[in-house]
Design a protein around this motif. Sequence first.
Motif, PDB file in Angstrom:
ATOM      1  N   LEU C 147       0.842  -1.202   0.000  1.00 45.69           N
ATOM      2  CA  LEU C 147       0.000   0.000   0.000  1.00 45.69           C
ATOM      3  C   LEU C 147       0.875   1.248   0.000  1.00 45.69           C
ATOM      4  O   LEU C 147       0.546   2.262  -0.629  1.00 45.69           O
ATOM      5  CB  LEU C 147      -0.924  -0.016   1.223  1.00 45.69           C
ATOM      6  N   THR C 148       2.012   1.180   0.702  1.00 43.85           N
ATOM      7  CA  THR C 148       2.956   2.285   0.639  1.00 43.85           C
ATOM      8  C   THR C 148       3.419   2.494  -0.789  1.00 43.85           C
ATOM      9  O   THR C 148       3.546   3.629  -1.257  1.00 43.85           O
ATOM     10  CB  THR C 148       4.162   2.000   1.546  1.00 43.85           C
ATOM     11  N   PHE C 149       3.639   1.391  -1.488  1.00 43.56           N
ATOM     12  CA  PHE C 149       4.062   1.506  -2.883  1.00 43.56           C
ATOM     13  C   PHE C 149       2.980   2.169  -3.717  1.00 43.56           C
ATOM     14  O   PHE C 149       3.271   2.957  -4.621  1.00 43.56           O
ATOM     15  CB  PHE C 149       4.403   0.122  -3.433  1.00 43.56           C
ATOM     16  N   LEU C 150       1.723   1.859  -3.399  1.00 47.51           N
ATOM     17  CA  LEU C 150       0.624   2.508  -4.117  1.00 47.51           C
ATOM     18  C   LEU C 150       0.686   4.020  -3.924  1.00 47.51           C
ATOM     19  O   LEU C 150       0.578   4.797  -4.876  1.00 47.51           O
ATOM     20  CB  LEU C 150      -0.714   1.960  -3.617  1.00 47.51           C
ATOM     21  N   GLY C 151       0.857   4.455  -2.649  1.00 49.12           N
ATOM     22  CA  GLY C 151       1.000   5.881  -2.397  1.00 49.12           C
ATOM     23  C   GLY C 151       2.227   6.445  -3.076  1.00 49.12           C
ATOM     24  O   GLY C 151       2.218   7.547  -3.620  1.00 49.12           O
ATOM     25  N   TRP C 152       3.306   5.677  -3.053  1.00 47.58           N
ATOM     26  CA  TRP C 152       4.579   6.058  -3.661  1.00 47.58           C
ATOM     27  C   TRP C 152       4.372   6.352  -5.150  1.00 47.58           C
ATOM     28  O   TRP C 152       4.861   7.351  -5.688  1.00 47.58           O
ATOM     29  CB  TRP C 152       5.523   4.880  -3.460  1.00 47.58           C
ATOM     30  N   GLU C 153       3.618   5.468  -5.828  1.00 49.00           N
ATOM     31  CA  GLU C 153       3.312   5.684  -7.239  1.00 49.00           C
ATOM     32  C   GLU C 153       2.366   6.863  -7.406  1.00 49.00           C
ATOM     33  O   GLU C 153       2.474   7.626  -8.357  1.00 49.00           O
ATOM     34  CB  GLU C 153       2.656   4.428  -7.826  1.00 49.00           C
ATOM     35  N   GLY C 154       1.409   6.969  -6.468  1.00 46.59           N
ATOM     36  CA  GLY C 154       0.439   8.066  -6.565  1.00 46.59           C
ATOM     37  C   GLY C 154       1.113   9.416  -6.479  1.00 46.59           C
ATOM     38  O   GLY C 154       0.829  10.317  -7.279  1.00 46.59           O
ATOM     39  N   VAL C 155       2.052   9.581  -5.530  1.00 44.72           N
ATOM     40  CA  VAL C 155       2.727  10.879  -5.436  1.00 44.72           C
ATOM     41  C   VAL C 155       3.574  11.105  -6.684  1.00 44.72           C
ATOM     42  O   VAL C 155       3.698  12.237  -7.156  1.00 44.72           O
ATOM     43  CB  VAL C 155       3.556  11.010  -4.148  1.00 44.72           C
ATOM     44  N   GLY C 156       4.145  10.023  -7.238  1.00 44.42           N
ATOM     45  CA  GLY C 156       4.919  10.189  -8.466  1.00 44.42           C
ATOM     46  C   GLY C 156       4.035  10.674  -9.609  1.00 44.42           C
ATOM     47  O   GLY C 156       4.412  11.569 -10.360  1.00 44.42           O
ATOM     48  N   LEU C 157       2.835  10.089  -9.682  1.00 45.04           N
ATOM     49  CA  LEU C 157       1.894  10.505 -10.732  1.00 45.04           C
ATOM     50  C   LEU C 157       1.517  11.972 -10.565  1.00 45.04           C
ATOM     51  O   LEU C 157       1.528  12.749 -11.510  1.00 45.04           O
ATOM     52  CB  LEU C 157       0.648   9.633 -10.672  1.00 45.04           C
ATOM     53  N   CYS C 158       1.182  12.366  -9.308  1.00 43.70           N
ATOM     54  CA  CYS C 158       0.762  13.748  -9.083  1.00 43.70           C
ATOM     55  C   CYS C 158       1.913  14.697  -9.370  1.00 43.70           C
ATOM     56  O   CYS C 158       1.715  15.792  -9.906  1.00 43.70           O
ATOM     57  CB  CYS C 158       0.281  13.939  -7.655  1.00 43.70           C
ATOM     58  N   SER C 159       3.131  14.268  -9.005  1.00 48.35           N
ATOM     59  CA  SER C 159       4.298  15.090  -9.303  1.00 48.35           C
ATOM     60  C   SER C 159       4.396  15.303 -10.804  1.00 48.35           C
ATOM     61  O   SER C 159       4.594  16.432 -11.276  1.00 48.35           O
ATOM     62  CB  SER C 159       5.532  14.388  -8.748  1.00 48.35           C
ATOM     63  N   TYR C 160       4.208  14.230 -11.562  1.00 45.13           N
ATOM     64  CA  TYR C 160       4.246  14.337 -13.029  1.00 45.13           C
ATOM     65  C   TYR C 160       3.177  15.294 -13.530  1.00 45.13           C
ATOM     66  O   TYR C 160       3.432  16.179 -14.341  1.00 45.13           O
ATOM     67  CB  TYR C 160       4.051  12.939 -13.612  1.00 45.13           C
ATOM     68  N   LEU C 161       1.951  15.119 -13.015  1.00 42.13           N
ATOM     69  CA  LEU C 161       0.844  15.959 -13.490  1.00 42.13           C
ATOM     70  C   LEU C 161       1.088  17.430 -13.169  1.00 42.13           C
ATOM     71  O   LEU C 161       0.759  18.313 -13.947  1.00 42.13           O
ATOM     72  CB  LEU C 161      -0.467  15.500 -12.843  1.00 42.13           C
ATOM     73  N   LEU C 162       1.676  17.679 -11.988  1.00 43.34           N
ATOM     74  CA  LEU C 162       1.807  19.069 -11.559  1.00 43.34           C
ATOM     75  C   LEU C 162       3.043  19.736 -12.135  1.00 43.34           C
ATOM     76  O   LEU C 162       3.045  20.948 -12.366  1.00 43.34           O
ATOM     77  CB  LEU C 162       1.819  19.130 -10.031  1.00 43.34           C
ATOM     78  N   ILE C 163       4.118  18.970 -12.373  1.00 41.46           N
ATOM     79  CA  ILE C 163       5.271  19.581 -13.049  1.00 41.46           C
ATOM     80  C   ILE C 163       4.855  20.004 -14.451  1.00 41.46           C
ATOM     81  O   ILE C 163       5.200  21.081 -14.925  1.00 41.46           O
ATOM     82  CB  ILE C 163       6.455  18.590 -13.114  1.00 41.46           C
ATOM     83  N   GLY C 164       4.092  19.132 -15.107  1.00 39.96           N
ATOM     84  CA  GLY C 164       3.640  19.462 -16.452  1.00 39.96           C
ATOM     85  C   GLY C 164       2.331  20.205 -16.453  1.00 39.96           C
ATOM     86  O   GLY C 164       1.577  20.118 -17.420  1.00 39.96           O
ATOM     87  N   PHE C 165       2.028  20.932 -15.363  1.00 40.86           N
ATOM     88  CA  PHE C 165       0.702  21.548 -15.272  1.00 40.86           C
ATOM     89  C   PHE C 165       0.472  22.545 -16.391  1.00 40.86           C
ATOM     90  O   PHE C 165      -0.584  22.570 -17.006  1.00 40.86           O
ATOM     91  CB  PHE C 165       0.536  22.227 -13.917  1.00 40.86           C
ATOM     92  N   TRP C 166       1.498  23.379 -16.657  1.00 34.61           N
ATOM     93  CA  TRP C 166       1.370  24.318 -17.785  1.00 34.61           C
ATOM     94  C   TRP C 166       1.911  23.628 -19.009  1.00 34.61           C
ATOM     95  O   TRP C 166       2.994  23.927 -19.510  1.00 34.61           O
ATOM     96  CB  TRP C 166       2.111  25.614 -17.467  1.00 34.61           C
ATOM     97  N   HIS C 167       1.137  22.670 -19.538  1.00 36.74           N
ATOM     98  CA  HIS C 167       1.697  21.774 -20.537  1.00 36.74           C
ATOM     99  C   HIS C 167       1.741  22.395 -21.913  1.00 36.74           C
ATOM    100  O   HIS C 167       2.150  21.741 -22.863  1.00 36.74           O
ATOM    101  CB  HIS C 167       0.920  20.466 -20.569  1.00 36.74           C
ATOM    102  N   SER C 168       1.274  23.650 -22.057  1.00 34.00           N
ATOM    103  CA  SER C 168       1.380  24.250 -23.389  1.00 34.00           C
ATOM    104  C   SER C 168       2.836  24.540 -23.737  1.00 34.00           C
ATOM    105  O   SER C 168       3.172  24.676 -24.905  1.00 34.00           O
ATOM    106  CB  SER C 168       0.546  25.523 -23.446  1.00 34.00           C
ATOM    107  N   ASP C 169       3.704  24.617 -22.721  1.00 33.36           N
ATOM    108  CA  ASP C 169       5.125  24.802 -22.987  1.00 33.36           C
ATOM    109  C   ASP C 169       5.790  23.423 -23.038  1.00 33.36           C
ATOM    110  O   ASP C 169       5.757  22.695 -22.053  1.00 33.36           O
ATOM    111  CB  ASP C 169       5.744  25.659 -21.877  1.00 33.36           C
TER     112      ASP C 169
END
Lengths: 104, 175, 651
Positions: C147-169
Motif C-alpha cells: 500500500l505504501t508503494f501505491l501511495g509512492w506511485e500516486g505521489v509520483g503521478l501527481c508530481s508528473y501531473l503538476l510539473i507538467g501543469f502548464w503543458h502548453s510549454d
Amino acid sequence: MTPDLMAVQGVAVVLFCLGIAVAMTRRNIFFILMGVELAINAANLSFIGFSRTLPAAMSLTGQVVPLFAIAVAAAEACVGLAMVILIYRARESLDSESFANLKE
Amino acid sequence: MISIIYFSLFASIAMGCGLYLLIAKHPLYGALALIGNMISLAGIYSLLSAPFLGVVQILTYAGAIMMLVVFVIMVLNTAHDHEVPRFDWRGVYLVPVPAALALLLLALVYFNSPVADATALRGTAQNISQFMFDTSRTDNGYWILFEFIGLLLLGAMVSAVLIAKKRLSTHKEDV
Amino acid sequence: MYPIASYLWLIPALPLAGAILLGIISQLYARRDFGPSERSMGILAVAFPALAFAVTVFFATRFPLGESLRSVIAPWIVIDQVSVSFGFLFDDLSRIMLLFITGIGALITLYSVGYMHGDRGFVRFMAYMNLFLFSMITLVLSDNLVLTFLGWEGVGLCSYLLIGFWHSDPANGAAANKAFLVNRAGDLGFLLGIFALITLAGPSGISFPELKAWLLDPENSSLIQGPGQLLILLATFFLFWGCTAKSAQIPLLTWLPDAMAGPTPVSALIHAATMVTSGVYLLARLSDLFVLSPIVMGMIAVIGLGTAMWAAVAGIFQDDIKKVLAYSTVSQLGFMFLAAGCGAFDAAIFHVFTHAFFKAALFLGAGSVIHALAGEQDLRRMGGLVKSLPITFIILASGWIAIIGIPGTAGFWSKDLILERVYVSGPMGPVLYFAALATAILTALYMTRMMVLAFAGSFRGSHHTKDHAHESPLSMRIPMLVLAAGSLLAGFVWAGLIPGLDIFGRALAPIVGNAQHLFHPAEHHGPSAWIFAAAGTAAAVVGAISGWITYIRRIPSLLGAPGPHGLAKRWTLAFDSLHFVFAILPTRVAAWISDVLVQRTFEGLQILAGFFVLDSASVIRKLQVSSLRLQLGLTLGLGLLISILILERIS
C-alpha cells in the motif's frame, strides 16, 4: 431412442439443396451469404447424424468437426459481411449483379 | 416415440424456414427464417445426443453470427432493397446442379443406409472436451487444430476491421 | 484496540473526495469559456485538506505517545505466498509525518488559491493538489509495503501531473517526463526490494509491524545471521535504490531541479516539504531492517554526504531563484540520508520535519517574489526588493536563518543534532562530520548569495516590473507567515529548553530506538554538546559573512543566457551527462537496432510476401468468370464431378 438416421440425412440433403438454391438464384447479396450458411448447417447436421453410426469414442469425431465448422463459419461471416459493407460503399447497391467484376 | 414427434416437428420447422429463406422478400425476414432454422437444428442435435453442439449452435450461430448478419442488414437497410429483383431467372439453369447433387447424395445414403451403433457416446461438454484435449485417451487430440482455429478467428477479425474501415483519403471512383 | 481506530480511513478519504469532486467540476467546465467561481472552488479545495488535518489532530491528541493504532479495512491481495490488505497504521512516526503533511498541505493549498488566481486550470490544479495529499497520506499511513508503494506511485503521478501543469510549454512537459521516468527507475528498485523481503520473510515480509516482529523474533536470528544475509543485503540495497529516486539522491537526482518547471506551490509542497522526504520516511520505517546491513548503511551515509556537498556547490552557480532552492533541497535531503546512514533515524526524521517548515516558507516566499515580479525568476534581474516587498523579505529571511542554522531556529536544532550524531557514529564519524560541516558552510554561502542578490542593492530589472511589484494577497500571506513562524519555532519540540515540549525524540523512540540501539551498542561520547553547537553556529556565520562580502559588491552581468556557464555548468549537469552515457545512449542504440535491423527486415519480408500473393492472384484471376453466382454454380458442378469420380473409384 434416437430418430431414424435415414430421415436425418434426408433432412440434411433437403436443407443443403435449399441453401445452394438460395445462394444461386437470389440476387440480394445477403441471401447469397445466408444460403451458404444454410448449406453449412445442413452439412453439420449430416455429420452429427453419421456420428451415431460410429462405435464408442470414435463417434465424437463426428461432433468435433461441426464444432470447428461453426468456428470457421463465424470467421467466414465476419470477413464476408465486412466485404459486403466495403462493396456497398463503393456501389451503393446490394444487387449481386452489380458486383460482377471478379475478372477484372 | 416422443423423440420421433419432436424430430418431425423440428425437421418440418427447419425445412419450412429453409424454404421461406428461398422466397423471402426482405433480407431481414430471410435472416429471421434462418435463425428459426438454426434453433430447430439445435433441437435435432440434442435429439441426436449432441447437446453440447446444440448449445453451441444456439449461442454461436443463432446468437452471434446471425446477430451480426441482422446488424449489417439493418445498417445497410436502404430503399434500394425493393428495387433489386428477387430472383435471377438465369439461375434456374443452374438448379439441375443442386438437384443432381441431392439425388446423388440421397441415393448414396439409401444404398448404404446408416445403422446406429449402440456404443456411440453422448456428446456432452465433458466428453467432447476430453476427446479434444485429453491426449492420454485419444492419440493426438485436436490441440493444433484448435490453436489454428483461434488464429483464423483472430485473422478474420483483423482483416474484417481492415476491410470495412472507412478510407478517408480515397474517393469513390478509386475503389 | 480502540474502536475509533476503524475511522482512520477518514484521513486519506477526505482529500480523495476533494480530488474526485474538484476533478468532476473541472471536467464539467472544461469546454466552457469561463471557469467556476474561484472563491467557492478555493474554499472547497482548502476545506478537504483542512478537515483531514483536523481529523489527524483529533487522532494525534487523543492517544498518548507510544500508542499505535492499526485498522485493516479490507483484504486486497490474498495468495499463498503473501497476503496484503488495505490497512492503516497510526503510530508515532506516521503521526508526525501526517501532522505536517496535512498541516503544511492545507496551508500551501490555501496559498495556491492566491497564487493560481486567474489561471484557466485553477480547479484542475486544486484537484491535483488534493489527489497528491491523498497519495502522500496513503504512503505514510499504510501498514504494509504494497500500500505504501501505491501511495509512492500516486505521489509520483501527481508530481508528473503538476510539473507538467502548464503543458502548453513543451519544456514543462519534458521536465514532467523526466521526473516520471527517473522515478520509474527508482520504483524498479522498490519493487525488487519488496520481492526480496517476501523471499526472505514470507508472508510476514509485507506488513510493517509483522516485519518488525519477524526481525526481532529470536527464532529467526539464525536465518538472519546466516543464509538470509544476502537477501537482507539485496532487500536493503534495492529499497535504498528506490529511495534515491524519490528523494533525489545520487545518482537519480537530476529530475528535481527540472521539476521546478511546475507552479511554485507545487515545488514547495511536493518537491521540498513532503514527497521528496518519503525516502527518508521509508528508511526510518524500515530501520530495523536497514541496521542489519552495515554495508548499505555505510553506502547511505556516503551517498547522502556526497549528494549534500555536490548540490550545495551546484546551488552556488544557479541564477534561477527556484533552482537555488531546488539544489538546496537536494542538499538538505543529503543531510537526512547522512543521518539515517549513520543510524540516527530520529534525527533524520526531525530534519524532515523542520526542513518541511523552512523550505516550504522559502519556496512560498520565492513564489511571492515571482508573483510580485510578474513571473521573473532570474536572480540577476532582482535586487533591492526589501523596500517594495517587506513582508516577503521577513518570511524569506526567517527561512534563511533557519536553513543556515542560526541558534534558536528550527534548522539549527535539527542540523546540529545530525552533525553531533554523525560525529559519534563510529570510527569514520569525525571525517564525515567535518565534510558535513564544510557543507553547512556552503549552505550558508549559497543561501546568503540568494538573499543578497534578491533583496540587497538596487533593482536591476525593467522599470515595468518594478512598478508592478506588490505584496501578495492575504490568502498567500497567511500560510507564509505561519510557515515562517514554524521555521523559527519548530525546533523546540526536541530542544528540551521548554519542559514538556521535547516530545519529538521520545515519540520516535519506540519506532527507531531499537534499531539505533542495535547500530550503536556502546554509547560513544564525543565532546560536549556546546562545542557542536558552537561549531555549527560558526559554520553558519562564516558562510553567511563570506557570502555577504562576496556578493554584495559583485553586480551580476545581465548578458548571456540565465544559468551557469563553463565549468559550473558541467558541475551542475554532471549527473545528466552520466545518465546520458549510461542509460539514454544504450537505450537509443537498442532502439536503433530494433528499428533498423529487426523492424525493417520483417517489413521487407512482409512486402515480399504481399508481392507474391498479388502476382499469383493476377494469374489465377484470369481463370474466373465475371458473375458471382455463375462462379458458384461452376464450382459446385466441378465438386459434383470430382465426388462422382472418387465414388466410382471407391466402389
